[in-house]
Design an enzyme around this catalytic site. Structure first.
Site, PDB file in Angstrom:
ATOM      1  N   HIS A  96     121.251  73.193  39.465  1.00 23.97           N
ATOM      2  CA  HIS A  96     122.662  72.920  39.201  1.00 23.97           C
ATOM      3  C   HIS A  96     123.373  74.181  38.703  1.00 23.97           C
ATOM      4  O   HIS A  96     124.510  74.453  39.087  1.00 23.97           O
ATOM      5  CB  HIS A  96     122.794  71.815  38.157  1.00 23.97           C
ATOM      6  CG  HIS A  96     122.459  70.459  38.692  1.00 23.97           C
ATOM      7  ND1 HIS A  96     123.212  69.846  39.667  1.00 23.97           N
ATOM      8  CD2 HIS A  96     121.463  69.603  38.397  1.00 23.97           C
ATOM      9  CE1 HIS A  96     122.683  68.666  39.946  1.00 23.97           C
ATOM     10  NE2 HIS A  96     121.631  68.495  39.189  1.00 23.97           N
ATOM     11  N   CYS A 120     129.922  68.397  57.587  1.00 26.61           N
ATOM     12  CA  CYS A 120     130.611  68.627  56.319  1.00 26.61           C
ATOM     13  C   CYS A 120     129.665  68.847  55.136  1.00 26.61           C
ATOM     14  O   CYS A 120     130.104  68.927  53.995  1.00 26.61           O
ATOM     15  CB  CYS A 120     131.567  67.477  55.994  1.00 26.61           C
ATOM     16  SG  CYS A 120     130.753  65.910  55.660  1.00 26.61           S
ATOM     17  N   GLU A 153     124.302  60.262  57.315  1.00 27.24           N
ATOM     18  CA  GLU A 153     123.519  60.881  56.244  1.00 27.24           C
ATOM     19  C   GLU A 153     122.078  60.400  56.195  1.00 27.24           C
ATOM     20  O   GLU A 153     121.298  60.895  55.379  1.00 27.24           O
ATOM     21  CB  GLU A 153     124.167  60.590  54.890  1.00 27.24           C
ATOM     22  CG  GLU A 153     125.607  61.086  54.779  1.00 27.24           C
ATOM     23  CD  GLU A 153     126.271  60.590  53.517  1.00 27.24           C
ATOM     24  OE1 GLU A 153     126.206  61.308  52.511  1.00 27.24           O
ATOM     25  OE2 GLU A 153     126.848  59.479  53.545  1.00 27.24           O
ATOM     26  N   ASP A 161     122.322  65.072  52.253  1.00 30.68           N
ATOM     27  CA  ASP A 161     121.447  63.900  52.184  1.00 30.68           C
ATOM     28  C   ASP A 161     120.590  63.769  53.429  1.00 30.68           C
ATOM     29  O   ASP A 161     119.413  63.389  53.347  1.00 30.68           O
ATOM     30  CB  ASP A 161     122.271  62.630  51.971  1.00 30.68           C
ATOM     31  CG  ASP A 161     122.639  62.417  50.513  1.00 30.68           C
ATOM     32  OD1 ASP A 161     121.812  62.744  49.644  1.00 30.68           O
ATOM     33  OD2 ASP A 161     123.749  61.937  50.238  1.00 30.68           O
TER      34      ASP A 161
END
Length: 542
Positions: A187, A497, A426, A450
């Site tokens: 992160h 995307c 996804e 994903d």
């Protein structure tokens, strides 16, 4: 001069003095208290202050990177939970000790119990417990948690750094970040990319470096400590060239999204909140390919009302004018949660009740969002997109709800447009029935983040899998091609995307696959536009 090699988390070149960031260590003195009620009240007040701090930090930072700022929401939810509070209050009451010592003891007991477990979710929870404990102790001990970098910009070197610590630092004072622990998909690394800060990980850091001149090469993963004059001069030239290249990119803001042979493949922007609208226009995006609408549901005490959603979408529609703005319905669940949602704990939340599954379970919430989007459509060029679709039965439910919502608007005389609808592809299941799904909507959009982790059966944020996770895997690329072909067989546009859309090493391959558009974070629009404009597809059309 000493040279160290690490892993690049984000590219760029930095030259400056090192500030070695030492994480705060509190030596808490234990003492007996006589007024238990007063000490409990002191703890509760401190808890409330920290909850307010975390909420403020989320609101301040979500405009920069909403997904990473969610760590503050997780910490806030953890602190609002009763189990942590009860454990601390129990120690205060039973052992008659000061609140700061009770917090420290609770923290240490939890960490000691679970520290040997390697599950990423547990490790993340322990990190959050450390951070909220430090905030509580800081307030109870009168110590400010603010991280001071000094007067001049510095290269921040530390053992490890969390998104929380990074977001509390003055962004204007950070030249680069170098850490021992961490990974290029953590992160904190993703946040550094958003902040446009060069970052290296897996460097064996040393506190003796504090105050020394250093060079960070975010292209080769090299760190130079006390560089000699020749190396310093070379890197000053390279840094200037790096800055000039970025300036050269800005010249592409007004250029069309055309390949060298004249084929138009539009580049859209992925955004997480209203503050990103200016960046969409600044970098000359064709529109918004993905608005992550779940940001409106996070960092708050209850569901947003329909009118609140409507006014936000209306502003987006009016700001974008004729440019398309695709609103993805709320992708809540997994790591996107708020206390009021009362989402039950799941063994594997990434594979759990999230996205459209949660929305279809909470029809009142979903209908309010659908009404807000359709009402706002009268003011611009909006489209709607549904996340985590894996079956036609889900589309049956969605279409029935849209019909119910539009019939209600008709009865009340509220204007709206028959806006375009799309599906996020996804999951492997969605890939395999993508032609059937394409018949149900106006466009398809590949969510490669994903899709990659579900295809590989790997959590993409698990540091243990960093060297094994490969989103360029042939299986992932073949699935992307399958979806493009399926969409085109039904005369539907197909966009990419996810993060792969911004990977310029794949731009030419995606164009040769026949993708109709790419949607990336605003900072990546110009590099992708440059890569796109260098591709020649004329041989493909012969």
């Amino acid at each position: 001069m000493d040279i160290y090699k690490g892993t690049v988390a984000f590219s760029g070149i930095a030259i400056g003095k090192i500030l070695y960031y030492h994480k705060s260590e509190y030596q808490i003195r234990q003492y007996e208290i006589t007024d238990i009620k007063a000490e409990l009240e002191l703890f509760r007040q401190s808890r409330t202050r920290v909850i307010d701090q975390l909420k403020e930090l989320y609101e301040k930072n979500c405009s920069m990177q909403e997904a990473q700022a969610e760590v503050f929401l997780k910490q806030k939810n953890l602190l609002e939970g009763k189990s942590f509070q009860r454990a601390i209050e129990s120690i205060i009451q039973n052992e008659k000790v000061n609140a700061a010592y009770a917090v420290m003891t609770t923290r240490d007991e939890i960490i000691s119990t679970f520290r040997n477990l390697e599950e990423p979710a547990i490790k993340e929870r322990l990190d959050n417990i450390r951070e909220i404990s430090e905030r509580l102790i800081g307030i109870l001990g009168g110590i400010s948690p603010r991280i001071d970098l000094g007067e001049e910009p510095v290269i921040v070197v530390t053992e490890s750094i969390t998104p929380t610590e990074l977001m509390e630092m003055d962004k204007e004072k950070i030249l680069a970040i170098v850490t021992h622990h961490g990974s290029d998909i953590s992160h904190a690394a993703i946040l550094a990319k958003t902040m446009n800060i060069p970052a290296l990980v897996e460097i064996d850091t040393d506190t003796e470096w504090d105050g020394q001149l250093a060079i960070v090469d975010g292209y080769t993963g090299s760190l130079y400590i006390h560089p000699d004059e020749e190396i310093k001069k070379e890197y000053e030239i390279r840094r200037q060239a790096d800055l000039e290249e970025r300036e050269e990119l800005l010249k592409l803001r007004e250029k069309p999204d055309l390949t060298r042979d004249g084929k138009r493949v539009e580049i859209y922007a992925n955004i997480g909140n209203m503050d990103d609208l200016n960046s969409v226009l600044y970098y000359g995006a064709a529109g918004i390919g993905l608005l992550r609408s779940e940001f409106q549901y996070l960092g708050r005490e209850n569901y947003p009302r329909e009118n609140e959603l409507f006014h936000a979408y209306k502003k987006i529609a009016e700001t974008m004018g004729d440019r398309l703005a695709v609103i993805r319905t709320a992708d809540l669940g997994a790591d996107k949660q708020a206390a009021y949602l009362n989402i039950p704990d799941e063994t594997n939340p990434i594979m759990g009740n999230r996205g459209i599954r949660l929305c279809l379970d909470r029809k009142k919430m979903f209908k309010a969002q659908l009404r807000a989007i359709f009402r706002a459509s009268a003011y611009g060029n909006l489209a709607i997109m549904f996340p985590m679709i894996s079956s036609e039965e889900e589309m049956d439910e969605i279409e029935a709800m849209i019909e119910e919502v539009t019939n209600g608007l008709d009865e009340r005389g509220i204007p709206y447009k028959n806006i375009r609808t799309g599906i996020m592809i996804e999951t492997p299941a969605a890939v395999m029935i993508s032609r059937e799904l394409a018949r149900r909507v106006d466009f398809l959009s590949l969510g490669t983040n994903d899709l990659s982790q579900y295809t590989l059966a790997m959590d993409r944020q698990n540091p243990l899998l960093r060297k094994k996770y490969n989103d360029h895997h042939p299986a992932v690329l073949r699935m992307i091609k399958m979806v493009i072909d399926a969409g085109h067989a039904e005369n539907k546009r197909v966009c990419i995307c996810g993060e792969l859309a911004a990977d310029t090493a794949l731009t030419e391959e995606f164009l040769k696959m026949g993708v109709d558009c790419l949607s990336v974070v605003p900072a990546c629009i110009l590099p992708v536009r440059r890569a796109l404009r260098q591709v020649d597809l004329s041989d493909m059309r012969r």
